[in-house]
Write a protein that holds these residues in place. Structure first.
Motif, mmCIF file in Angstrom:
data_model
loop_
_atom_site.group_PDB
_atom_site.id
_atom_site.type_symbol
_atom_site.label_atom_id
_atom_site.label_comp_id
_atom_site.label_asym_id
_atom_site.label_seq_id
_atom_site.Cartn_x
_atom_site.Cartn_y
_atom_site.Cartn_z
ATOM 1 N N LYS A 116 1.122 -0.728 -0.072
ATOM 2 C CA LYS A 116 0.063 0.156 -0.225
ATOM 3 C C LYS A 116 0.926 1.131 -0.004
ATOM 4 C CE LYS A 116 -4.057 -2.509 2.424
ATOM 5 N NZ LYS A 116 -4.540 -2.253 3.852
ATOM 6 N N ALA A 117 1.710 1.071 0.755
ATOM 7 C CA ALA A 117 2.637 2.950 0.920
ATOM 8 C C ALA A 117 3.544 3.054 -1.145
ATOM 9 C CB ALA A 117 3.716 2.506 1.873
ATOM 10 N N ALA A 118 3.969 1.612 -1.096
ATOM 11 C CA ALA A 118 4.772 1.437 -2.243
ATOM 12 C C ALA A 118 3.741 2.727 -3.561
ATOM 13 C CB ALA A 118 4.660 0.173 -2.727
ATOM 14 N N LYS A 119 2.608 1.612 -3.537
ATOM 15 C CA LYS A 119 1.292 2.107 -4.253
ATOM 16 C C LYS A 119 0.899 4.150 -3.953
ATOM 17 C CE LYS A 119 -1.193 -1.787 -4.765
ATOM 18 N NZ LYS A 119 -2.405 -2.914 -4.896
ATOM 19 N N ILE A 120 0.850 4.456 -3.211
ATOM 20 C CA ILE A 120 1.022 5.560 -2.484
ATOM 21 C C ILE A 120 2.110 6.486 -3.128
ATOM 22 C CG2 ILE A 120 0.444 7.070 -1.005
ATOM 23 C CD1 ILE A 120 -1.143 5.434 0.876
ATOM 24 N N ARG A 121 3.343 6.031 -3.069
ATOM 25 C CA ARG A 121 3.927 7.313 -3.669
ATOM 26 C C ARG A 121 4.428 6.542 -4.874
ATOM 27 N NH1 ARG A 121 6.726 4.296 1.530
ATOM 28 N NH2 ARG A 121 7.731 6.442 2.992
ATOM 29 N N VAL A 122 3.924 6.003 -5.396
ATOM 30 C CA VAL A 122 3.702 6.167 -7.028
ATOM 31 C C VAL A 122 2.864 7.199 -7.533
ATOM 32 C CG1 VAL A 122 2.601 5.045 -9.322
ATOM 33 C CG2 VAL A 122 4.126 3.416 -7.592
ATOM 34 N N ALA A 123 2.272 6.987 -6.764
ATOM 35 C CA ALA A 123 0.980 8.043 -7.012
ATOM 36 C C ALA A 123 1.155 9.669 -6.417
ATOM 37 C CB ALA A 123 -0.128 8.515 -6.347
ATOM 38 N N ALA A 124 2.532 10.099 -5.622
ATOM 39 C CA ALA A 124 3.543 11.180 -5.373
ATOM 40 C C ALA A 124 4.051 11.344 -6.763
ATOM 41 C CB ALA A 124 4.019 10.520 -3.773
ATOM 42 N N GLY A 125 4.894 10.010 -6.769
ATOM 43 C CA GLY A 125 5.850 10.704 -7.593
ATOM 44 C C GLY A 125 4.949 11.034 -8.511
ATOM 45 N N GLN A 126 3.785 10.654 -9.095
ATOM 46 C CA GLN A 126 3.094 10.859 -10.206
ATOM 47 C C GLN A 126 2.676 12.199 -10.070
ATOM 48 O OE1 GLN A 126 0.010 7.851 -11.243
ATOM 49 N NE2 GLN A 126 1.239 6.733 -11.992
ATOM 50 N N ALA A 127 2.253 13.454 -8.839
ATOM 51 C CA ALA A 127 2.685 14.356 -9.109
ATOM 52 C C ALA A 127 3.957 15.221 -8.560
ATOM 53 C CB ALA A 127 1.545 14.225 -7.045
ATOM 54 N N SER A 128 4.192 14.793 -8.279
ATOM 55 C CA SER A 128 6.044 15.143 -8.092
ATOM 56 C C SER A 128 6.604 15.680 -9.663
ATOM 57 C CB SER A 128 6.568 14.615 -7.905
ATOM 58 O OG SER A 128 6.363 14.553 -6.526
ATOM 59 N N LEU A 129 6.301 14.605 -10.713
ATOM 60 C CA LEU A 129 5.998 14.456 -11.918
ATOM 61 C C LEU A 129 5.205 16.006 -12.581
ATOM 62 C CD1 LEU A 129 8.164 13.450 -14.728
ATOM 63 C CD2 LEU A 129 6.363 12.047 -14.370
ATOM 64 N N ARG A 130 4.337 16.320 -12.402
ATOM 65 C CA ARG A 130 3.826 17.213 -12.833
ATOM 66 C C ARG A 130 4.200 18.202 -12.312
ATOM 67 N NH1 ARG A 130 -1.675 17.158 -10.575
ATOM 68 N NH2 ARG A 130 -1.897 19.151 -11.367
ATOM 69 N N GLY A 131 5.324 18.469 -10.867
ATOM 70 C CA GLY A 131 4.871 19.608 -10.505
ATOM 71 C C GLY A 131 6.682 19.505 -11.420
ATOM 72 N N THR A 132 7.726 18.967 -11.469
ATOM 73 C CA THR A 132 8.960 18.770 -12.827
ATOM 74 C C THR A 132 8.242 19.162 -13.887
ATOM 75 O OG1 THR A 132 10.055 17.270 -11.096
ATOM 76 C CG2 THR A 132 10.768 18.189 -13.601
ATOM 77 N N GLU A 133 7.577 18.668 -14.737
ATOM 78 C CA GLU A 133 6.691 19.574 -15.911
ATOM 79 C C GLU A 133 6.458 20.858 -15.976
ATOM 80 O OE1 GLU A 133 2.907 18.653 -18.249
ATOM 81 O OE2 GLU A 133 3.992 17.028 -17.799
ATOM 82 N N ALA A 134 5.385 20.959 -15.108
ATOM 83 C CA ALA A 134 5.139 22.626 -14.992
ATOM 84 C C ALA A 134 6.413 23.891 -14.225
ATOM 85 C CB ALA A 134 4.048 22.903 -14.178
ATOM 86 N N SER A 135 7.054 23.507 -13.656
ATOM 87 C CA SER A 135 8.466 24.120 -13.575
ATOM 88 C C SER A 135 9.284 23.694 -14.639
ATOM 89 C CB SER A 135 9.370 23.297 -12.400
ATOM 90 O OG SER A 135 11.018 23.949 -12.485
ATOM 91 N N ILE A 136 9.257 23.462 -15.879
ATOM 92 C CA ILE A 136 10.537 22.840 -17.052
ATOM 93 C C ILE A 136 9.174 24.564 -17.638
ATOM 94 C CG2 ILE A 136 10.924 21.882 -19.094
ATOM 95 C CD1 ILE A 136 12.792 21.526 -16.572
ATOM 96 N N PHE A 137 8.053 24.126 -17.673
ATOM 97 C CA PHE A 137 7.599 24.597 -18.539
ATOM 98 C C PHE A 137 8.060 26.612 -18.384
ATOM 99 C CE2 PHE A 137 4.110 21.608 -20.069
ATOM 100 C CZ PHE A 137 4.786 20.628 -20.883
ATOM 101 N N SER A 138 7.351 26.178 -17.208
ATOM 102 C CA SER A 138 7.535 27.939 -16.526
ATOM 103 C C SER A 138 8.906 28.448 -16.988
ATOM 104 C CB SER A 138 7.533 28.061 -15.117
ATOM 105 O OG SER A 138 6.689 27.484 -14.528
ATOM 106 N N GLN A 139 9.995 27.400 -16.525
ATOM 107 C CA GLN A 139 11.264 28.557 -16.930
ATOM 108 C C GLN A 139 11.589 28.138 -18.383
ATOM 109 O OE1 GLN A 139 15.124 25.720 -15.325
ATOM 110 N NE2 GLN A 139 13.022 24.747 -14.126
#
Length: 491
Positions: A116-139
């Motif tokens: 269960k912890a690993a599955k939730i960390r996958v979701a957390a990582g996907q959200a962080s990936l969205r944040g990285t995407e938005a950061s690169i777009f802003s730059q």
């Protein structure tokens, strides 16, 4: 009077060049959407973050492996070099094989909570990936607008140098006929030297902006088109904050990390619980006719065995390790709770600051537009008054400098407004590939890899060797500060 008329004509031509040089649109242009699509496809920070997310996906099958059956096969061959002197039944050589199948039945919740912890960390990582995407777009947006801004500033400064060169020539002509003094010539020379210095600085800034653009996008900027209007900007900061609290990927990632830490605590508690497993064992031993059992007829040289059963393990004392692990994970859960609040605070501050910067830039644009119009009118008036002798050369030089400064500030304000607006969308969680409608083929979906690997169980199911996805820029030419008439424009 002839020198004055020549001077006036030169001034008018140079002024027209100064006014129009930053407003001409390119015939063939790169769009902001195209630049974002290139960064989306090949920026190494983003492609690296995707690879990191794929690594996070593998934690799910790794945790699942702890609850799956395990099969071991061992084999050996031994040759007795020196037989014991008091043993009459020791074999000379032996071949041995043994297979063991173990099936976990109960592990105290460690495996279940780890999954269960690993599955939730996958979701957390996907959200962080969205944040990285938005950061690169802003730059990328900032780099795109920096190039447009600096091209316009270079063009304005180049035109200003030409204007001042005309000024100096006309002043020299008037000095030759005794219409002005040596002081007027010196003032024109000084102002031209300063303008040339500003022009060189603007060129250096443009080269820096172009190189930064290449680092983000992977290609050199080529005739950048004016960006489109930003959609979905909020009416007030409170509305922006409400959207950000719901959609910002950094907040979502922090929430998921906090949930995962809760399951880590439960998994750690399982280390003090009994474990139960079922097993089956089978063995085969062959003495290769080297066993002397003392009988005339000899005996069997092969031994076979098989067994099945269950095994229960009850931990009684482990030196305090389980309690320490539980306390450690409880502390990490507490840290994750605080980090969630920290992420929320940061996003609120970023959103409000971006909104304020956006609004201030819009007001600055309005003020600078008025300043440009007033400076142009003032410059025209000073020139007219100079032609009748009521204004000095220095008055004209100052008016020209004020006009240039107003235009440069207007260019910078337009850039700042657009970047602040995009940063506001990013803080709200609305500056990602889906929101921008990028035309870059199929968008990257992290769920595709997760669905591919989450149920894998075969030990030899490897992926192909890693290969680079991002493009290198070593072959791109060093950038220059050349700005042709078709490329100079304001943002």
């Amino acid at each position: 009077m002839t020198a004055k008329r020549t001077y006036t004509r030169h001034r008018a031509a140079a002024a027209l060049l100064l006014l129009t040089s930053a407003f001409i649109a390119p015939a063939q242009a790169e769009t902001l959407r195209g630049a974002l699509a290139k960064a989306y496809a090949s920026n190494p920070t983003l492609t690296g973050a995707r690879a990191g997310q794929r690594a996070t996906d593998e934690n799910v099958p790794i945790q699942k492996a702890g609850g799956r059956p395990g099969l071991d096969l061992t084999g050996s061959y031994s040759e007795s070099i020196l037989k014991p002197t008091i043993s009459f039944t020791s074999p000379q050589r032996t071949v041995n094989a043994q297979a063991t199948l173990t099936v976990p039945v109960y592990s105290g919740g460690t495996v279940r909570n780890g999954i269960k912890a690993a599955k939730i960390r996958v979701a957390a990582g996907q959200a962080s990936l969205r944040g990285t995407e938005a950061s690169i777009f802003s730059q990328t947006v900032a780099a795109y607008m920096d190039v447009i801004r600096d091209m316009a500033i270079v063009s304005l400064n180049a035109a200003n140098v030409k204007v001042l060169e005309v000024n100096l020539q006309a002043t020299n002509d008037r000095f030759e006929v005794g219409d002005v003094t040596r002081t007027d010539v010196a003032q024109s020379q000084s102002r031209l030297a300063l303008a040339q210095s500003d022009y060189q600085t603007a060129q250096a800034n443009l080269i820096t902006s172009r190189e930064n653009y290449i680092a983000l996008v992977g290609e050199a900027p080529d005739n950048l088109e004016a960006p489109p209007q930003l959609p979905g900007l909020p009416a007030d900061p409170d509305a922006a904050v409400q959207v950000a609290l719901k959609d910002n990927p950094d907040i979502l990632a922090a929430q998921k990390q906090r949930e995962a830490r809760g399951y880590d605590v439960k998994a750690a508690r399982g280390s003090v619980m009994p474990t139960l497993s079922a097993f089956t064992q089978a063995g085969y031993t062959n003495y290769l006719d080297s066993l002397d059992n003392g009988s005339a007829g000899g005996g069997s040289q092969i031994n076979k065995q098989a067994a099945a059963g269950i095994q229960i393990s009850v931990p009684l004392y482990q030196g305090g390790r389980p309690a320490a692990q539980v306390r450690q994970n409880q502390a990490l859960e507490s840290q994750a709770i605080e980090q969630e609040i920290e992420a929320e605070r940061s996003v609120i501050a970023q959103t409000r600051a971006a909104y304020a910067s956006w609004q201030a830039s819009l007001q600055t644009i309005d003020s600078n537009q008025k300043a440009v119009a007033a400076a142009d009118l003032s410059l025209e008036g000073v020139r007219a008054e100079n032609s009748v002798g009521s204004r000095t050369i220095l008055d004209i030089l100052n008016a020209e400098q004020e006009s240039l400064n107003a235009k440069v500030q207007l260019v910078a304000a337009r850039r700042n407004a657009y970047v602040a607006g995009f940063s506001l969308l990013a803080a709200m969680g609305h500056a990602e590939a889906d929101d921008l409608g990028l035309e870059s083929g199929t968008l990257y979906d992290p769920m595709v890899n997760y669905d591919r690997v989450k149920g894998k169980w075969f030990d030899w199911d490897f992926d192909p060797a890693a290969r680079p996805v991002a493009t290198r820029t070593v072959d791109t030419p060093a950038q220059n500060a050349n700005v042709d008439a078709a490329s100079a424009r304001q943002p």
